[in-house]
Design a protein around this motif. Structure first.
Motif, PDB file in Angstrom:
ATOM      1  N   TRP A   1       0.820  -1.219   0.000  1.00  0.00           N
ATOM      2  CA  TRP A   1       0.000   0.000   0.000  1.00  0.00           C
ATOM      3  C   TRP A   1       0.852   1.267   0.000  1.00  0.00           C
ATOM      4  O   TRP A   1       1.962   1.290   0.541  1.00  0.00           O
ATOM      5  CB  TRP A   1      -0.908   0.026   1.229  1.00  0.00           C
ATOM      6  CG  TRP A   1      -2.083  -0.895   1.133  1.00  0.00           C
ATOM      7  CD1 TRP A   1      -2.087  -2.251   1.273  1.00  0.00           C
ATOM      8  CD2 TRP A   1      -3.444  -0.516   0.865  1.00  0.00           C
ATOM      9  NE1 TRP A   1      -3.356  -2.761   1.122  1.00  0.00           N
ATOM     10  CE2 TRP A   1      -4.218  -1.708   0.866  1.00  0.00           C
ATOM     11  CE3 TRP A   1      -4.086   0.690   0.628  1.00  0.00           C
ATOM     12  CZ2 TRP A   1      -5.590  -1.710   0.641  1.00  0.00           C
ATOM     13  CZ3 TRP A   1      -5.456   0.701   0.412  1.00  0.00           C
ATOM     14  CH2 TRP A   1      -6.196  -0.492   0.415  1.00  0.00           C
ATOM     15  N   ILE A   2       0.287   2.310  -0.602  1.00  0.00           N
ATOM     16  CA  ILE A   2       0.837   3.664  -0.532  1.00  0.00           C
ATOM     17  C   ILE A   2      -0.155   4.492   0.270  1.00  0.00           C
ATOM     18  O   ILE A   2      -1.324   4.618  -0.127  1.00  0.00           O
ATOM     19  CB  ILE A   2       1.017   4.276  -1.932  1.00  0.00           C
ATOM     20  CG1 ILE A   2       1.852   3.359  -2.821  1.00  0.00           C
ATOM     21  CG2 ILE A   2       1.667   5.668  -1.836  1.00  0.00           C
ATOM     22  CD1 ILE A   2       1.778   3.720  -4.290  1.00  0.00           C
TER      23      ILE A   2
ATOM     24  N   THR B   1       2.733   9.025  -5.875  1.00  0.00           N
ATOM     25  CA  THR B   1       1.767   7.922  -5.805  1.00  0.00           C
ATOM     26  C   THR B   1       1.462   7.365  -7.193  1.00  0.00           C
ATOM     27  O   THR B   1       1.531   6.146  -7.420  1.00  0.00           O
ATOM     28  CB  THR B   1       0.471   8.391  -5.134  1.00  0.00           C
ATOM     29  OG1 THR B   1       0.757   8.839  -3.805  1.00  0.00           O
ATOM     30  CG2 THR B   1      -0.553   7.262  -5.079  1.00  0.00           C
TER      31      THR B   1
ATOM     32  N   ALA C   1      -3.337   2.265  -3.545  1.00  0.00           N
ATOM     33  CA  ALA C   1      -3.228   3.491  -2.753  1.00  0.00           C
ATOM     34  C   ALA C   1      -4.604   4.043  -2.440  1.00  0.00           C
ATOM     35  O   ALA C   1      -5.597   3.721  -3.102  1.00  0.00           O
ATOM     36  CB  ALA C   1      -2.406   4.539  -3.497  1.00  0.00           C
TER      37      ALA C   1
END
Length: 327
Positions: A224-225, A261, A272
């Motif tokens: 994940w971001i 991102t 994200a």
């Protein structure tokens, strides 16, 4: 350091239990403080040395020492702790320095606005915005330039927490974000604008990019971001995971930059969290994919944040009115 830094000097005010709780009156403070003393405060904070601060201010060290003593005497508190290593602001000193920066910023804004009036130009406006509010802010700025084409504008995009620091320092005139992230939200005026719908996004090559429906559980093992811890967007997604009986994976990349991102999503199988308005913009450019994940809760609204008791320029007030109309 010279003897001017001797902490035992007779003229040195000490922050002890004997220090009076009642400060001098405003008129007494104003009558004794000078703008050059205010500038010296910020120089001392930045340089950490009376000698270096005196050089920056083009003063002799004895003159700087005298000016500092006069400020402490005028305010009735100790602003800096002295030692052989230099000087460091006390807790009270840090408070005074924060206001000293605001005073300098207001004087700079005053000068810019007067210059704009004299030259027939539109003045200057410095704005902070969180990522999710960027589409609203840019629409409002476009309209502002239509009615005030000569205005000079600076935009900073970052988290609410960092924007509040810039607001405290007088480096921005106003921000569009959340004052609730501050430990002292009462220091600000806040006018709610709108909610910030969120979504889950990924790159176009992700194996779920064409799925008709995606459950959050399917992303439990993904990389994940996310925004940094304790930020509203991070708190919100952690709550979404908790509602599903899950925890946010530990191996996350933390960033507040939409460009970083989007670049990471294009080069990996990461996912994200992103404000829906921003995600729609990038999706329309075929730079990412919005996953059809049902999200159960909403993130806190954002709004217009200004410093209490600060006077906005006419351009600042005009921009706020345009924001209200665009909302």
């Amino acid at each position: 350091m010279s003897n001017d830094l001797n902490s035992s000097g007779d003229n040195q005010l000490q922050a002890t239990e004997e220090t009076p709780a009642v400060l001098p009156s405003v008129s007494a403070i104003v009558s004794r403080l000078r703008f050059k003393q205010v500038a010296l405060l910020t120089a001392l904070d930045e340089q950490g040395s009376l000698h270096k601060a005196a050089e920056v201010m083009h003063m002799t060290q004895p003159a700087a020492t005298k000016a500092l003593h006069e400020m402490e005497s005028a305010l009735g508190v100790t602003l800096f702790d002295r030692s052989t290593r230099g000087i460091e602001a006390t807790e009270l000193g840090r408070c005074v320095i924060r206001y000293a920066r605001l005073i300098q910023s207001d004087i700079s804004n005053l000068r810019d606005e007067l210059q704009g009036m004299l030259t027939g130009q539109g003045g200057r406006l410095s704005i902070g915005t969180i990522m999710g509010a960027a589409p609203l802010v840019t629409r409002a700025l476009t309209r502002l330039r239509e009615v005030q084409p000569e205005v000079s504008i600076e935009i900073t995009e970052d988290t609410s927490a960092r924007q509040l620091l810039l607001l405290d320092q007088g480096r921005i005139d106003l921000m569009v974000g959340r004052s609730s992230v501050s430990s002292q939200p009462q220091l600000y005026n806040y006018e709610m604008l709108r909610g910030e719908p969120m979504c889950i996004v990924t790159g176009l090559e992700h194996h779920l990019a064409t799925a008709q429906k995606v459950r959050l559980q399917e992303l439990s093992t993904a990389s994940w971001i996310l925004y940094s811890s304790n930020m509203p967007m991070r708190i919100w997604i952690e709550h979404e995971f908790k509602l599903e009986g899950m925890k946010v994976p530990a191996n996350v990349i933390e960033t507040a930059s939409p460009f970083v991102t989007v670049t990471l999503l294009a080069q990996s199988n990461m996912v994200a969290v992103m404000p829906l308005d921003i995600a729609h913009f990038f999706a329309a450019k075929q730079m990412l994919c919005i996953l059809p994940v049902h999200l159960k809760t909403r993130i806190e609204h954002y709004g217009i944040v200004t410093r209490k008791n600060a006077t906005l320029s006419s351009i600042g007030k005009m921009f706020i009115n345009i924001l209200r109309q665009q909302n």
